[in-house]
Design an enzyme around this catalytic site. Sequence first.
Site, PDB file in Angstrom:
ATOM      1  N   ARG A  20       2.431   8.565   9.355  1.00 32.82           N
ATOM      2  CA  ARG A  20       1.734   9.311   9.072  1.00 32.82           C
ATOM      3  C   ARG A  20       0.828  10.513   9.831  1.00 32.82           C
ATOM      4  O   ARG A  20       0.327  11.160   9.819  1.00 32.82           O
ATOM      5  CB  ARG A  20       1.211  10.503   7.210  1.00 32.82           C
ATOM      6  CG  ARG A  20       2.861   9.708   6.580  1.00 32.82           C
ATOM      7  CD  ARG A  20       1.788  10.398   5.098  1.00 32.82           C
ATOM      8  NE  ARG A  20       3.471  11.286   4.710  1.00 32.82           N
ATOM      9  CZ  ARG A  20       4.259  10.381   4.038  1.00 32.82           C
ATOM     10  NH1 ARG A  20       4.175   9.321   4.376  1.00 32.82           N
ATOM     11  NH2 ARG A  20       5.073  11.557   3.128  1.00 32.82           N
ATOM     12  N   GLU A  42      -0.344  -8.546  -1.076  1.00 36.32           N
ATOM     13  CA  GLU A  42      -0.563  -8.675   0.334  1.00 36.32           C
ATOM     14  C   GLU A  42      -2.030  -7.586  -0.246  1.00 36.32           C
ATOM     15  O   GLU A  42      -2.039  -6.479   0.442  1.00 36.32           O
ATOM     16  CB  GLU A  42       0.116  -7.922   0.886  1.00 36.32           C
ATOM     17  CG  GLU A  42      -0.026  -8.003   2.564  1.00 36.32           C
ATOM     18  CD  GLU A  42       1.105  -6.425   3.408  1.00 36.32           C
ATOM     19  OE1 GLU A  42       0.965  -6.107   3.297  1.00 36.32           O
ATOM     20  OE2 GLU A  42       1.714  -7.440   4.368  1.00 36.32           O
ATOM     21  N   ASP A  83       1.003  -1.009   0.153  1.00 42.48           N
ATOM     22  CA  ASP A  83       0.070   0.184  -0.335  1.00 42.48           C
ATOM     23  C   ASP A  83       1.118   1.496  -0.089  1.00 42.48           C
ATOM     24  O   ASP A  83       0.465   2.036   0.542  1.00 42.48           O
ATOM     25  CB  ASP A  83      -1.439  -0.112   1.089  1.00 42.48           C
ATOM     26  CG  ASP A  83      -0.462  -0.225   2.524  1.00 42.48           C
ATOM     27  OD1 ASP A  83       0.805   0.006   2.758  1.00 42.48           O
ATOM     28  OD2 ASP A  83      -0.463  -0.813   3.642  1.00 42.48           O
ATOM     29  N   GLU A 120      -1.925   4.849   2.708  1.00 49.18           N
ATOM     30  CA  GLU A 120      -2.507   3.448   2.561  1.00 49.18           C
ATOM     31  C   GLU A 120      -3.396   3.017   2.163  1.00 49.18           C
ATOM     32  O   GLU A 120      -3.971   2.325   1.510  1.00 49.18           O
ATOM     33  CB  GLU A 120      -1.589   2.914   3.290  1.00 49.18           C
ATOM     34  CG  GLU A 120       0.104   2.685   3.902  1.00 49.18           C
ATOM     35  CD  GLU A 120       0.323   4.548   4.285  1.00 49.18           C
ATOM     36  OE1 GLU A 120      -0.508   4.595   5.640  1.00 49.18           O
ATOM     37  OE2 GLU A 120       1.627   5.145   4.696  1.00 49.18           O
TER      38      GLU A 120
HETATM   39  C1  UD1 Z   1       6.456   5.322   3.603  1.00 50.56           C
HETATM   40  C2  UD1 Z   1       5.120   4.202   3.301  1.00 50.56           C
HETATM   41  C3  UD1 Z   1       4.649   3.736   4.538  1.00 50.56           C
HETATM   42  C4  UD1 Z   1       5.449   2.234   5.190  1.00 50.56           C
HETATM   43  C5  UD1 Z   1       6.915   2.925   5.240  1.00 50.56           C
HETATM   44  C6  UD1 Z   1       7.743   2.508   5.966  1.00 50.56           C
HETATM   45  C7  UD1 Z   1       4.291   5.586   1.834  1.00 50.56           C
HETATM   46  C8  UD1 Z   1       2.963   6.714   1.551  1.00 50.56           C
HETATM   47  N1  UD1 Z   1       4.588   5.695   3.258  1.00 50.56           N
HETATM   48  O1  UD1 Z   1       6.498   5.970   4.763  1.00 50.56           O
HETATM   49  O2  UD1 Z   1       3.506   3.294   3.792  1.00 50.56           O
HETATM   50  O3  UD1 Z   1       4.902   1.765   6.166  1.00 50.56           O
HETATM   51  O4  UD1 Z   1       7.635   3.706   3.881  1.00 50.56           O
HETATM   52  O5  UD1 Z   1       8.911   2.277   6.327  1.00 50.56           O
HETATM   53  O6  UD1 Z   1       4.051   5.015   0.384  1.00 50.56           O
HETATM   54  N2  UD1 Z   1      14.490   8.319   4.962  1.00 50.56           N
HETATM   55  C9  UD1 Z   1      15.691   8.351   4.452  1.00 50.56           C
HETATM   56  N3  UD1 Z   1      16.056   7.100   4.740  1.00 50.56           N
HETATM   57  C10 UD1 Z   1      16.019   6.181   4.266  1.00 50.56           C
HETATM   58  C11 UD1 Z   1      14.053   6.298   4.303  1.00 50.56           C
HETATM   59  C12 UD1 Z   1      13.428   7.260   4.679  1.00 50.56           C
HETATM   60  O7  UD1 Z   1      16.034   9.627   5.337  1.00 50.56           O
HETATM   61  O8  UD1 Z   1      15.479   5.053   3.825  1.00 50.56           O
HETATM   62  C13 UD1 Z   1      13.301   9.795   5.379  1.00 50.56           C
HETATM   63  C14 UD1 Z   1      13.763  11.013   4.029  1.00 50.56           C
HETATM   64  O9  UD1 Z   1      13.625  12.039   4.320  1.00 50.56           O
HETATM   65  C15 UD1 Z   1      12.030  10.371   3.385  1.00 50.56           C
HETATM   66  C16 UD1 Z   1      11.524  10.239   4.616  1.00 50.56           C
HETATM   67  O10 UD1 Z   1      11.769   9.574   5.640  1.00 50.56           O
HETATM   68  O11 UD1 Z   1      12.114  11.328   2.680  1.00 50.56           O
HETATM   69  C17 UD1 Z   1       9.955   9.786   4.043  1.00 50.56           C
HETATM   70  O12 UD1 Z   1       9.980   9.365   3.607  1.00 50.56           O
HETATM   71  P1  UD1 Z   1       9.032   8.210   2.774  1.00 50.56           P
HETATM   72  O13 UD1 Z   1       9.252   6.985   2.367  1.00 50.56           O
HETATM   73  O14 UD1 Z   1       8.357   9.498   1.561  1.00 50.56           O
HETATM   74  O15 UD1 Z   1       7.777   7.884   3.571  1.00 50.56           O
HETATM   75  P2  UD1 Z   1       7.702   6.811   4.871  1.00 50.56           P
HETATM   76  O16 UD1 Z   1       7.125   7.747   6.252  1.00 50.56           O
HETATM   77  O17 UD1 Z   1       8.762   6.361   5.568  1.00 50.56           O
END
Ligand code: UD1
Length: 399
Positions: free
Chosen positions: A221, A119, A97, A133
């Site tokens: 979120r 899933e 999702d 999601e």
């Molecule tokens: C995302 C998914 C969520 C999932 C989660 C798993 C969406 C909308 N959200 O949320 O469904 O449960 O991943 O963890 O698809 N960042 C890093 N390094 C990384 C990973 C993240 O620096 O390896 C930081 C970055 O600033 C990035 C931010 O985290 O911009 C957010 O990452 P994002 O994938 O947009 O959202 P998640 O909250 O991780």
Amino acid sequence: MTLKVMTVFGTRPEAIKMAPLVLGLEQMSCFESVVCVTAQHRNMLDQVLSVFEIEPQYDLDLMSIDQDLYDVTASVLLGMRDVLSEACPDIVLVHGDTTTCLAASLAAFYQNIPIGHVEAGLRTGDLQAPFPEEANRLLVDGLSHYHFVPTQRAKQCLLSENISESRVFVTGNTVIDALLYVRDKVITYPIVRWQQLFGLDLFERIMSARRFLILITGHRRENFGQGFINLCTAIKVLAQRHPNWDLVYPVHLNPNVQRPVRAMLSRLDNVFLIGPQEYEAFVWLMQRCDLIVTDSGGIQEEGPALGKPVLVTREVTERPEAVEAKTVMLVGTDSGKIINSVEQVLLDPAMYQSMSTAHNPYGDGQAAACILEVLQRMSHSSNALKQFSIQRPKFNINM
Ligand code: UD1
Ligand code: UDP
């Protein structure tokens, strides 16, 4: 004839849950496996790729710090346009999702490429929780041809949305495949590995039989802002009230998580804020801990499989099976309720015992094999293809 299967994923949990499938696809001669990562997560994705030794053929490398939903959606959609045109897969497999899942599905749909949703069928019935999601998985199920669902309940959700039963396959959840595979590897590692990784002080606390160990994660979120402040308040109170308990928190890299957690919890002797752990180390931590507090989807499934009670800091879950099995408890994000629930579970031996011995409803570690068998059958069955072309006459599928 070989079937060219492209798996697309971008975040840590998708990578963990797709890894058993990718490994299976690579081993079977009837498939040509192509892996495309979006790198919606960069570091946390790379940790998983290295554990499972997966080398993607395509990497969109799109993550930016503090990205928003528009950034990720647009970059995946545009990036996938070129990847799909070049690779021309027979089918695209997406997972769960995330925004990667939604945008990659849309990209495949635009090129008339069939989609298999792994899933599928999870629902809370509330578009705001989890956000975004719940909307993502509804939309992806609407675009998909094959739905690989983890449980009977997920199947019923799809049937109630008028999705044809012939396209829904109950397989179990591939997270259990990944978990059991890694757990069996981790058991063989010398203990000194963890001492080196965590340092002597934390290692001794993790190993101590006289101290309770609580493992914490959070990243949703809908919990940003007040939800995280409440969670941190609860952690702080528990840490101060119970100096003989240790609380270990691998903090998600999202800045919306890092900021409140580090501001509120940095100076407590028995709270350990550590970075996101490689999957092997995290599995070891889950095995060692007494209780898990999390808003994670995957950990709600893994905890029960390891016999660990899980308290979920959400108001609603798309995984009610383990709540019904009484191994997972929904506690929301009210500090008082989190504190009371943690104390209740850890201080009441009967309750602890019942939560840690309940059964795991998410499968036996054979989910990837089940999915691969379905794909293999599809590729050889003229009936399945006929059915498929009746439902989607415009799709051109070369199996
Ligand atoms: C995302 C998914 C969520 C999932 C989660 C798993 C969406 C909308 N959200 O949320 O469904 O449960 O991943 O963890 O698809 N960042 C890093 N390094 C990384 C990973 C993240 O620096 O390896 C930081 C970055 O600033 C990035 C931010 O985290 O911009 C957010 O990452 P994002 O994938 O947009 O959202 P998640 O909250 O991780
Ligand atoms: N996980 C990990 N290292 C960590 C925290 C979690 O490997 O430091 C694993 C965990 O075992 C599970 C997955 O990551 O398989 C869950 O990821 P996350 O909670 O970020 O996402 P969700 O499952 O909520 O989508």
